[in-house]
Write an enzyme that holds these catalytic residues in place. Sequence first.
Site, mmCIF file in Angstrom:
data_model
loop_
_atom_site.group_PDB
_atom_site.id
_atom_site.type_symbol
_atom_site.label_atom_id
_atom_site.label_comp_id
_atom_site.label_asym_id
_atom_site.label_seq_id
_atom_site.Cartn_x
_atom_site.Cartn_y
_atom_site.Cartn_z
ATOM 1 C CB ALA A 1 -0.888 -0.014 1.234
ATOM 2 N N GLY B 1 0.619 -5.055 0.848
ATOM 3 C CA GLY B 1 -0.502 -5.099 -0.089
ATOM 4 C C GLY B 1 -0.149 -5.720 -1.426
ATOM 5 C CD GLU C 1 -2.442 -7.520 2.644
ATOM 6 O OE1 GLU C 1 -2.104 -6.350 2.349
ATOM 7 O OE2 GLU C 1 -3.074 -7.794 3.675
ATOM 8 C CD GLU D 1 1.422 -5.540 5.668
ATOM 9 O OE1 GLU D 1 2.180 -6.468 6.048
ATOM 10 O OE2 GLU D 1 0.730 -5.612 4.646
HETATM 11 N N1 CAA Z 1 4.603 3.269 -0.390
HETATM 12 C C1 CAA Z 1 5.025 4.436 -0.898
HETATM 13 N N2 CAA Z 1 6.208 4.579 -1.524
HETATM 14 C C2 CAA Z 1 7.001 3.504 -1.632
HETATM 15 C C3 CAA Z 1 6.622 2.244 -1.133
HETATM 16 C C4 CAA Z 1 5.350 2.154 -0.481
HETATM 17 N N3 CAA Z 1 4.873 0.982 0.011
HETATM 18 N N4 CAA Z 1 7.595 1.345 -1.384
HETATM 19 C C5 CAA Z 1 8.561 2.018 -2.043
HETATM 20 N N5 CAA Z 1 8.207 3.319 -2.205
HETATM 21 C C6 CAA Z 1 8.963 4.394 -2.846
HETATM 22 C C7 CAA Z 1 10.113 4.851 -1.977
HETATM 23 O O1 CAA Z 1 9.648 5.769 -1.007
HETATM 24 C C8 CAA Z 1 11.022 5.466 -3.007
HETATM 25 O O2 CAA Z 1 10.526 6.755 -3.340
HETATM 26 P P1 CAA Z 1 11.521 8.037 -3.320
HETATM 27 O O3 CAA Z 1 12.556 7.710 -4.361
HETATM 28 O O4 CAA Z 1 10.613 9.151 -3.683
HETATM 29 O O5 CAA Z 1 12.093 8.093 -1.955
HETATM 30 C C9 CAA Z 1 10.838 4.581 -4.221
HETATM 31 O O6 CAA Z 1 9.602 3.904 -4.023
HETATM 32 C C10 CAA Z 1 11.925 3.542 -4.360
HETATM 33 O O7 CAA Z 1 11.991 2.809 -3.140
HETATM 34 P P2 CAA Z 1 13.359 2.600 -2.298
HETATM 35 O O8 CAA Z 1 14.289 3.730 -2.551
HETATM 36 O O9 CAA Z 1 12.983 2.317 -0.893
HETATM 37 O O10 CAA Z 1 13.905 1.275 -3.038
HETATM 38 P P3 CAA Z 1 14.893 0.174 -2.411
HETATM 39 O O11 CAA Z 1 15.274 -0.678 -3.559
HETATM 40 O O12 CAA Z 1 15.935 0.823 -1.575
HETATM 41 O O13 CAA Z 1 13.961 -0.658 -1.387
HETATM 42 C C11 CAA Z 1 11.953 -1.858 -0.715
HETATM 43 C C12 CAA Z 1 12.891 -1.435 -1.867
HETATM 44 C C13 CAA Z 1 12.687 -2.837 0.226
HETATM 45 C C14 CAA Z 1 10.750 -2.529 -1.335
HETATM 46 C C15 CAA Z 1 11.533 -0.619 0.099
HETATM 47 O O14 CAA Z 1 11.048 0.375 -0.839
HETATM 48 C C16 CAA Z 1 10.452 -0.862 1.091
HETATM 49 O O15 CAA Z 1 10.702 -1.383 2.164
HETATM 50 N N6 CAA Z 1 9.190 -0.426 0.789
HETATM 51 C C17 CAA Z 1 8.063 -0.517 1.698
HETATM 52 C C18 CAA Z 1 7.545 -1.941 1.832
HETATM 53 C C19 CAA Z 1 6.419 -1.981 2.839
HETATM 54 O O16 CAA Z 1 6.538 -1.670 3.992
HETATM 55 N N7 CAA Z 1 5.220 -2.405 2.361
HETATM 56 C C20 CAA Z 1 4.035 -2.541 3.182
HETATM 57 C C21 CAA Z 1 3.197 -1.326 3.030
HETATM 58 S S1 CAA Z 1 1.825 -1.284 4.185
HETATM 59 C C22 CAA Z 1 0.604 -2.212 3.486
HETATM 60 O O17 CAA Z 1 0.764 -2.768 2.420
HETATM 61 C C23 CAA Z 1 -0.716 -2.248 4.241
HETATM 62 C C24 CAA Z 1 -1.656 -3.309 3.815
HETATM 63 O O18 CAA Z 1 -1.525 -4.464 4.129
HETATM 64 C C25 CAA Z 1 -2.873 -2.958 3.066
#
Ligand code: CAA
Length: 258
Positions: free
Chosen positions: A66, A109, A112, A132
């Site tokens: 998400a 998500g 999911e 999460e």
């Molecule tokens: N939401 C918003 N933006 C996101 C994102 C997310 N879930 N995942 C990645 N991005 C964005 C980053 O913020 C970044 O943007 P900027 O360049 O503007 O800073 C861009 O995508 C590239 O990401 P990274 O620089 O972080 O890339 P990386 O290769 O270093 O890392 C990753 C990759 C490990 C996937 C890391 O991006 C990460 O941990 N992302 C979040 C994963 C996460 O926590 N997901 C769960 C979300 S909550 C959810 O999903 C709730 C639900 O159940 C409904």
Amino acid sequence: TASYETILVETRGRVGLITLNRPQALNALNDAIFRDLAQALDAFAADDGIGAVVLTGSAKAFAAGADIKEMASKDFIAAYTGNLIENWTCISRFRKPIVAAVAGYALGGGCEIAMMCDFIIAADTAKFGQPEIKLGTIPGSGGTQRLTKLIGRSKAMDMVLTGRMMDAAEAERSGLVSRVVPADQLLDETLKAAETIAGYSLPITMLAKEAVHRADETSLAEGVLFERRLFHATFGTEDRREGMAAFTEKRPPAFKHR
Ligand code: CAA
């Protein structure tokens, strides 16, 4: 075909292909994506020329979850009254077969929505997780439920409580994905599977899908009864007659309701 802001939509023969396309955010799932997905899925549902759909992302990310930036400022009242996540059900409610082709990150998500599809074909680069917990929240779109049904409580607890990632080999071993293929063959292999499905009778593949999903909702006796009734229902179709006649006559079937 309509043009969308956050997804790419194509048709390949009888297969509809939807590619998540927010590369700047690793396909983070925001409201705009679900507006586009709902519209694209509605169009494929209504299109008699479509017998199956493939949902995919990029080589780096199927979807990284998400959109955290969109959610960050919400409070309970906004999440509750706005029914946060409800619009994601456009995927789980889609009635034609839909297959996820997952390469790279399928987190939160992203994992999911892959599990909302009927099955998942993974590239050897795929990484699944429900991280999460690291954000101070829990999975909100079936991650505690579908993951548990697919891989069992022990492994689901491990994933949901530690937030660790699972690679493609572990995902296949655990039953989260149906097959793993080399990354450069992911789309071809998934399209091939979807074309096979789309070559069968559409009402019959829809019945089959409905019956399998019912297994998650019922006891064995009720599920078997539900299956039996749908099996009986296939005898009311020309395509069931054609399929069995073609077998007897040693020729390929010409399904009418494709
Ligand atoms: N939401 C918003 N933006 C996101 C994102 C997310 N879930 N995942 C990645 N991005 C964005 C980053 O913020 C970044 O943007 P900027 O360049 O503007 O800073 C861009 O995508 C590239 O990401 P990274 O620089 O972080 O890339 P990386 O290769 O270093 O890392 C990753 C990759 C490990 C996937 C890391 O991006 C990460 O941990 N992302 C979040 C994963 C996460 O926590 N997901 C769960 C979300 S909550 C959810 O999903 C709730 C639900 O159940 C409904």
